[in-house]
Design a protein around this motif. Structure first.
Motif, short mmCIF file in Angstrom:
data_model
loop_
_atom_site.label_atom_id
_atom_site.label_comp_id
_atom_site.label_asym_id
_atom_site.label_seq_id
_atom_site.Cartn_x
_atom_site.Cartn_y
_atom_site.Cartn_z
N GLN A 1 -28.93 -0.68 15.45
CA GLN A 1 -29.58 -0.07 16.62
C GLN A 1 -28.58 0.63 17.54
O GLN A 1 -28.91 1.65 18.13
CB GLN A 1 -30.33 -1.13 17.45
CG GLN A 1 -31.64 -1.59 16.84
CD GLN A 1 -31.44 -2.67 15.80
OE1 GLN A 1 -30.47 -3.41 15.85
NE2 GLN A 1 -32.34 -2.74 14.85
N LYS A 2 -27.37 0.07 17.68
CA LYS A 2 -26.36 0.63 18.60
C LYS A 2 -25.00 0.45 17.97
O LYS A 2 -24.55 -0.67 17.76
CB LYS A 2 -26.39 -0.08 19.95
CG LYS A 2 -27.58 0.24 20.79
CD LYS A 2 -27.35 -0.22 22.21
CE LYS A 2 -28.44 0.35 23.08
NZ LYS A 2 -28.11 0.31 24.47
N ASN A 3 -24.32 1.56 17.71
CA ASN A 3 -23.00 1.45 17.08
C ASN A 3 -21.93 0.95 18.04
O ASN A 3 -20.80 0.71 17.63
CB ASN A 3 -22.58 2.77 16.42
CG ASN A 3 -22.41 3.89 17.42
OD1 ASN A 3 -22.58 3.72 18.62
ND2 ASN A 3 -22.08 5.06 16.91
N SER A 4 -22.27 0.73 19.30
CA SER A 4 -21.32 0.14 20.25
C SER A 4 -21.36 -1.39 20.22
O SER A 4 -20.56 -2.04 20.88
CB SER A 4 -21.61 0.64 21.67
OG SER A 4 -22.91 0.24 22.07
N SER B 1 -19.95 -5.48 23.06
CA SER B 1 -21.00 -4.48 23.33
C SER B 1 -20.67 -3.77 24.63
O SER B 1 -19.77 -4.17 25.37
CB SER B 1 -22.37 -5.15 23.44
OG SER B 1 -22.48 -5.87 24.65
N ASP C 1 -25.51 -3.87 27.89
CA ASP C 1 -26.25 -4.50 26.79
C ASP C 1 -25.80 -5.93 26.52
O ASP C 1 -26.40 -6.62 25.69
CB ASP C 1 -26.06 -3.69 25.50
CG ASP C 1 -26.59 -2.28 25.62
OD1 ASP C 1 -27.61 -2.09 26.30
OD2 ASP C 1 -25.97 -1.37 25.04
#
Length: 173
Positions: free
Chosen positions: A83-86, A151, A155
């Motif tokens: 969902q989030k590459n961070s 993250s 988030d």
């Protein structure tokens, strides 16, 4: 300053101070609410297990997360959220230098965390303006093991319980 402007100045100052206090109270309530929110439910996640054969450790990770290319030396791995590459979880290990070779002073840190396997470690949670992380460090003999969840700061509360659960399941084989 005339007496006509004094009441308006005092009223404005009172409103500012009350608003400031109310903002601090709301922030405190939100932080405390986050601490009492329902726990992470691991049974809702399909898990895989990463096993490192070089340093003999393993940990679970969500099966839909993507592995980054591992380093050539085989010391660890990193997985990225789809969902989030961070949002990244990673683990690695390394041999510690013998104390006679190590020039730095000996520092003793008391463990503040224990895995489900019963291994003590040091858990450090760092919350920054942009990025936040949870890092577990375990020392066994001459090997130092690391596990980390990272993250973006905004988030971090969404992933904190996931990170904590995975850290608890970390095993030294």
């Amino acid at each position: 300053m005339s007496t006509a402007t004094l009441p308006a100045y005092s009223l404005g100052r009172k409103i500012y101070h009350h608003t400031y206090r109310l903002g601090k109270a709301i922030a405190l309530i939100i932080m405390l609410w986050g601490c009492t929110a329902p726990g992470f439910n691991a049974s809702n996640v399909v898990w895989k297990t990463y096993t490192n054969n070089r340093y003999r450790f393993e940990f679970p990770y969500p099966s839909n997360w993507n592995a980054l290319p591992p380093p050539d030396n085989g010391d660890g791995i990193a997985f990225v959220s789809p969902q989030k590459n961070s949002v990244i979880i990673r683990s690695w290990a390394g041999n510690r230098l013998p104390e006679a070779v190590s020039p730095e002073a000996k520092v003793t840190v008391n463990p503040n965390f224990k895995t489900a396997q019963g291994i003590p470690g040091v858990m450090v949670v760092e919350v920054g303006q942009q990025g936040s992380s949870m890092t577990l460090t375990i020392t066994q003999g001459q090997v130092k093991y690391y596990w980390q969840g990272r993250s973006d700061s905004q988030d971090f509360t969404d992933y904190y319980r996931l990170f904590y659960y995975i850290a608890q399941q970390y095993k030294v084989l």
